[in-house]
Write a protein that holds these residues in place. Sequence first.
Motif, PDB file in Angstrom:
ATOM      1  N   TYR A  36      -4.473  36.984   1.314  1.00 46.13           N
ATOM      2  CA  TYR A  36      -3.589  37.927   2.003  1.00 46.13           C
ATOM      3  C   TYR A  36      -2.637  37.203   2.943  1.00 46.13           C
ATOM      4  O   TYR A  36      -1.522  37.656   3.178  1.00 46.13           O
ATOM      5  N   ARG A  37      -3.079  36.089   3.502  1.00 44.86           N
ATOM      6  CA  ARG A  37      -2.228  35.290   4.385  1.00 44.86           C
ATOM      7  C   ARG A  37      -1.744  34.015   3.694  1.00 44.86           C
ATOM      8  O   ARG A  37      -1.399  33.031   4.343  1.00 44.86           O
ATOM      9  N   GLY A  38      -1.718  34.065   2.348  1.00 40.07           N
ATOM     10  CA  GLY A  38      -1.092  32.996   1.580  1.00 40.07           C
ATOM     11  C   GLY A  38      -1.793  31.661   1.630  1.00 40.07           C
ATOM     12  O   GLY A  38      -1.172  30.629   1.326  1.00 40.07           O
ATOM     13  N   PHE A  39      -3.082  31.642   1.935  1.00 43.43           N
ATOM     14  CA  PHE A  39      -3.775  30.362   2.059  1.00 43.43           C
ATOM     15  C   PHE A  39      -3.770  29.605   0.739  1.00 43.43           C
ATOM     16  O   PHE A  39      -3.585  28.370   0.712  1.00 43.43           O
ATOM     17  N   HIS A  40      -3.955  30.299  -0.378  1.00 45.08           N
ATOM     18  CA  HIS A  40      -3.970  29.629  -1.680  1.00 45.08           C
ATOM     19  C   HIS A  40      -2.613  29.012  -2.007  1.00 45.08           C
ATOM     20  O   HIS A  40      -2.543  27.914  -2.576  1.00 45.08           O
ATOM     21  N   ILE A  41      -1.540  29.682  -1.615  1.00 46.25           N
ATOM     22  CA  ILE A  41      -0.195  29.142  -1.832  1.00 46.25           C
ATOM     23  C   ILE A  41       0.022  27.920  -0.942  1.00 46.25           C
ATOM     24  O   ILE A  41       0.556  26.891  -1.374  1.00 46.25           O
ATOM     25  N   PHE A  42      -0.387  28.025   0.297  1.00 48.66           N
ATOM     26  CA  PHE A  42      -0.227  26.918   1.243  1.00 48.66           C
ATOM     27  C   PHE A  42      -0.973  25.674   0.747  1.00 48.66           C
ATOM     28  O   PHE A  42      -0.443  24.551   0.812  1.00 48.66           O
ATOM     29  N   MET A  43      -2.190  25.857   0.266  1.00 46.69           N
ATOM     30  CA  MET A  43      -2.964  24.711  -0.205  1.00 46.69           C
ATOM     31  C   MET A  43      -2.298  24.061  -1.420  1.00 46.69           C
ATOM     32  O   MET A  43      -2.307  22.828  -1.553  1.00 46.69           O
ATOM     33  N   ARG A  44      -1.713  24.841  -2.300  1.00 46.53           N
ATOM     34  CA  ARG A  44      -0.995  24.255  -3.439  1.00 46.53           C
ATOM     35  C   ARG A  44       0.257  23.520  -2.976  1.00 46.53           C
ATOM     36  O   ARG A  44       0.629  22.488  -3.545  1.00 46.53           O
ATOM     37  N   ALA A  45       0.899  24.052  -1.940  1.00 42.22           N
ATOM     38  CA  ALA A  45       2.051  23.349  -1.366  1.00 42.22           C
ATOM     39  C   ALA A  45       1.616  22.032  -0.720  1.00 42.22           C
ATOM     40  O   ALA A  45       2.347  21.032  -0.784  1.00 42.22           O
ATOM     41  N   LEU A  46       0.430  22.016  -0.117  1.00 39.74           N
ATOM     42  CA  LEU A  46      -0.042  20.799   0.547  1.00 39.74           C
ATOM     43  C   LEU A  46      -0.233  19.647  -0.418  1.00 39.74           C
ATOM     44  O   LEU A  46      -0.098  18.478  -0.038  1.00 39.74           O
ATOM     45  N   GLU A  47      -0.577  19.956  -1.653  1.00 43.22           N
ATOM     46  CA  GLU A  47      -0.725  18.892  -2.643  1.00 43.22           C
ATOM     47  C   GLU A  47       0.581  18.101  -2.752  1.00 43.22           C
ATOM     48  O   GLU A  47       0.579  16.870  -2.778  1.00 43.22           O
ATOM     49  N   GLU A  48       1.699  18.822  -2.785  1.00 43.83           N
ATOM     50  CA  GLU A  48       3.008  18.180  -2.851  1.00 43.83           C
ATOM     51  C   GLU A  48       3.366  17.535  -1.523  1.00 43.83           C
ATOM     52  O   GLU A  48       3.921  16.426  -1.481  1.00 43.83           O
ATOM     53  N   VAL A  49       3.043  18.191  -0.417  1.00 44.95           N
ATOM     54  CA  VAL A  49       3.349  17.654   0.910  1.00 44.95           C
ATOM     55  C   VAL A  49       2.636  16.327   1.130  1.00 44.95           C
ATOM     56  O   VAL A  49       3.225  15.351   1.627  1.00 44.95           O
ATOM     57  N   CYS A  50       1.355  16.259   0.777  1.00 46.84           N
ATOM     58  CA  CYS A  50       0.605  15.012   0.964  1.00 46.84           C
ATOM     59  C   CYS A  50       1.176  13.882   0.111  1.00 46.84           C
ATOM     60  O   CYS A  50       1.154  12.710   0.520  1.00 46.84           O
ATOM     61  N   ARG A  51       1.700  14.221  -1.061  1.00 53.47           N
ATOM     62  CA  ARG A  51       2.309  13.203  -1.928  1.00 53.47           C
ATOM     63  C   ARG A  51       3.628  12.716  -1.358  1.00 53.47           C
ATOM     64  O   ARG A  51       3.908  11.511  -1.352  1.00 53.47           O
ATOM     65  N   ARG A  52       4.444  13.654  -0.854  1.00 55.02           N
ATOM     66  CA  ARG A  52       5.781  13.296  -0.383  1.00 55.02           C
ATOM     67  C   ARG A  52       5.787  12.655   0.992  1.00 55.02           C
ATOM     68  O   ARG A  52       6.634  11.802   1.270  1.00 55.02           O
ATOM     69  N   ARG A  53       4.883  13.086   1.878  1.00 57.30           N
ATOM     70  CA  ARG A  53       5.002  12.734   3.287  1.00 57.30           C
ATOM     71  C   ARG A  53       3.747  12.003   3.764  1.00 57.30           C
ATOM     72  O   ARG A  53       2.793  12.617   4.242  1.00 57.30           O
ATOM     73  N   PRO A  54       3.743  10.706   3.665  1.00 56.23           N
ATOM     74  CA  PRO A  54       2.552   9.929   4.018  1.00 56.23           C
ATOM     75  C   PRO A  54       2.191   9.973   5.496  1.00 56.23           C
ATOM     76  O   PRO A  54       1.050   9.652   5.859  1.00 56.23           O
TER      77      PRO A  54
END
Length: 413
Positions: free
Chosen positions: A225-243
Amino acid sequence: MKILFIHQNMPGQYKHLARIMAADPGNQVAFITKGEKPDIPGVARVSYKPAREPHPSTHHYLRFVEGHVLYGQATVRAALQLRQRGFVPDIVCAHTGWGEAMFIKDVFPESALLAYCEFYYRAKGADIGFEPGTDPDVDKMARTRCRNSHMLISMEAMDWGVTPTRWQWQQHPEAFRDRISVIHEGVDTGLCKPNPAAALVLPNGRVLTRDDEVITYVARNLEPYRGFHIFMRALEEVCRRRPNAQVVIVGGDDVSYGSAPEGSPNWREKMLAEVRIDPNRVHFLGKVPYQQFLTVLQVSRAHVYLTFPFVLSWSMLEAMSTGCLIVGSSTAPVMEAIEDGRNGLLTDFFDPRGVADRLDAVLDHSDHMAALREAARRTVVERYDLHSVCIPAQLKLIEDVAARRRPAGLGAP
């Protein structure tokens, strides 16, 4: 004035209002709540306990209704205790969400009823069916109609209603909208404010400050409901892009809205099993004290807030007041407070890459985002400030309803 507040999780939305009204020696304030809750100075608390839980054999359309009737019945018994003690309120302020307001007029027919109308469920156009592939069947639509029964009974009995946002106001039946004001509970902008010197100590001992590339996410509980699943999928890309990015996540593992995941004990563990992130840079703090929550916001460079079309979280407005740069979902409740590119950045709820792209834009150009941060805080100060905007409007509404005067307009926009 004699005022009675009713909320099963005291103080709930009456946190500030009950305390301020109780501080006036000219008022007598009582509070009916479920179970034992912390006292508020100057407020007489009466607790109730429902006689039982809804019976398992109750028709599934009516299970919610039975639960609400049991809450309303228990509230009546608590209210009768007050009446027997000689306490007859000038006004009752009651949340409609659990059935507590259903029968209160039968105990206090001479009292004005100001109902807190938080959310009216719709089978289409709001949270239900929002995620692709979850369109409700006829059974769910019928159950949703029945789920609103207690609110319809409460609104029929109320003298007036109040709801915190215009979008929430629009969800209520048109027949009742002309008796519902729009006034938010308010944000303490003197407490929720930027602090360039803030320092957050993580469980591993590391200290984060505004000099670090900090991304934050906050929810009462970590759930779709608060988009946690979307945020976690975004984090996969964030961790790759932003060391250098450090991610701080605040929230518990219970279920506030929706349902628990199948095959996992909670949504945090489910998503950790599905995505690849750097566990050394993604920090789950769980539920934290309020002051630590503010420190999290004060060290944030980018704060992610995603939500279904549902009740707007206090935390988003508190984050804006603290000077956070919000990367938010372009869903109706968020768009009521945030205009893309003016006081925050918006993205499609279902687009993890879009969330990651927006975070890149913030973190790559943090100095150029100062105007958006300032505009975010200014929005909250001008529209949602506790002391200068919301409490005066709430007090005026209570005075008008208690005096049987029709309040002007629909309150705050």
